[in-house]
Design a protein around this motif. Structure first.
Motif, PDB file in Angstrom:
ATOM      1  N   GLU A   1       0.831  -1.209   0.000  1.00 52.35           N
ATOM      2  CA  GLU A   1       0.000   0.000   0.000  1.00 52.35           C
ATOM      3  C   GLU A   1       0.865   1.259   0.000  1.00 52.35           C
ATOM      4  O   GLU A   1       0.541   2.238  -0.676  1.00 52.35           O
TER       5      GLU A   1
ATOM      6  N   HIS B   1       2.225   1.733  -3.471  1.00 51.28           N
ATOM      7  CA  HIS B   1       1.162   2.237  -4.352  1.00 51.28           C
ATOM      8  C   HIS B   1       0.945   3.738  -4.100  1.00 51.28           C
ATOM      9  O   HIS B   1       0.783   4.517  -5.046  1.00 51.28           O
ATOM     10  N   TYR B   2       0.969   4.130  -2.834  1.00 53.38           N
ATOM     11  CA  TYR B   2       0.789   5.537  -2.484  1.00 53.38           C
ATOM     12  C   TYR B   2       1.947   6.380  -3.024  1.00 53.38           C
ATOM     13  O   TYR B   2       1.735   7.469  -3.556  1.00 53.38           O
TER      14      TYR B   2
ATOM     15  N   SER C   1       3.718   5.725  -5.667  1.00 56.36           N
ATOM     16  CA  SER C   1       3.508   5.828  -7.119  1.00 56.36           C
ATOM     17  C   SER C   1       2.440   6.862  -7.449  1.00 56.36           C
ATOM     18  O   SER C   1       2.589   7.644  -8.391  1.00 56.36           O
ATOM     19  N   THR C   2       1.378   6.874  -6.658  1.00 54.81           N
ATOM     20  CA  THR C   2       0.299   7.841  -6.871  1.00 54.81           C
ATOM     21  C   THR C   2       0.804   9.266  -6.680  1.00 54.81           C
ATOM     22  O   THR C   2       0.519  10.157  -7.493  1.00 54.81           O
ATOM     23  N   LEU C   3       1.571   9.486  -5.608  1.00 51.97           N
ATOM     24  CA  LEU C   3       2.112  10.824  -5.352  1.00 51.97           C
ATOM     25  C   LEU C   3       3.100  11.243  -6.433  1.00 51.97           C
ATOM     26  O   LEU C   3       3.087  12.397  -6.882  1.00 51.97           O
ATOM     27  N   GLU C   4       3.942  10.320  -6.875  1.00 52.82           N
ATOM     28  CA  GLU C   4       4.905  10.640  -7.931  1.00 52.82           C
ATOM     29  C   GLU C   4       4.192  11.042  -9.214  1.00 52.82           C
ATOM     30  O   GLU C   4       4.586  11.998  -9.880  1.00 52.82           O
ATOM     31  N   ALA C   5       3.130  10.315  -9.551  1.00 53.70           N
ATOM     32  CA  ALA C   5       2.369  10.652 -10.761  1.00 53.70           C
ATOM     33  C   ALA C   5       1.747  12.041 -10.634  1.00 53.70           C
ATOM     34  O   ALA C   5       1.787  12.839 -11.578  1.00 53.70           O
ATOM     35  N   ALA C   6       1.191  12.342  -9.472  1.00 54.19           N
ATOM     36  CA  ALA C   6       0.589  13.665  -9.253  1.00 54.19           C
ATOM     37  C   ALA C   6       1.646  14.765  -9.326  1.00 54.19           C
ATOM     38  O   ALA C   6       1.399  15.837  -9.895  1.00 54.19           O
TER      39      ALA C   6
END
Length: 123
Positions: free
Chosen positions: A89, A92-93, A95-100
């Motif tokens: 998790e 995944h978080y 990766s989500t922050l990096e994409a944002a």
């Protein structure tokens, strides 16, 4: 017993267990059972905290999640199923922050290009 009461991690409890084994050897002592109980309680506390403390999906600043992940990994072990899930998790978080952040960076770079062109055209 005093050392055991002061223990704040599984590692510290394990260190007390090593001392008990060194000092008492094969002699029966209640301390062994007390150490095992303390270790089980600490492990249970950490596993419960892992399940209940953190909102899912993760939100907010990343550092508290990363610090907790390292602590759970050290104290409960990397092969603990609950730790493995927490680490997945966390990743995944991340990766989500990096994409944002990448999207925001692209927006800012576009804005900088536009402002640079406006500045150049204004001269």
């Amino acid at each position: 017993r005093k050392e055991l009461v002061c223990c704040a991690s599984v590692r510290e409890i394990d260190a007390v267990q090593v001392k008990v084994e060194q000092q008492f050897g094969p002699v029966e002592t209640k301390l062994r059972e007390e150490v095992q109980v303390a270790r089980a309680r600490r492990t249970q506390f950490l596993e419960t905290e892992l399940e209940t403390r953190w909102s899912r999906p993760f939100a907010g600043p990343l550092p508290p999640h990363s610090l907790a992940a390292r602590r759970y990994e050290l104290e409960l072990g990397i092969h603990n199923p609950k730790v493995e899930e927490f680490l997945r998790e966390e990743q995944h978080y991340v990766s989500t922050l990096e994409a944002a952040f990448e999207v925001r960076l692209l927006e800012l770079q576009k804005q900088i290009r536009e402002l640079t062109l406006k500045r150049r055209d204004a001269r």
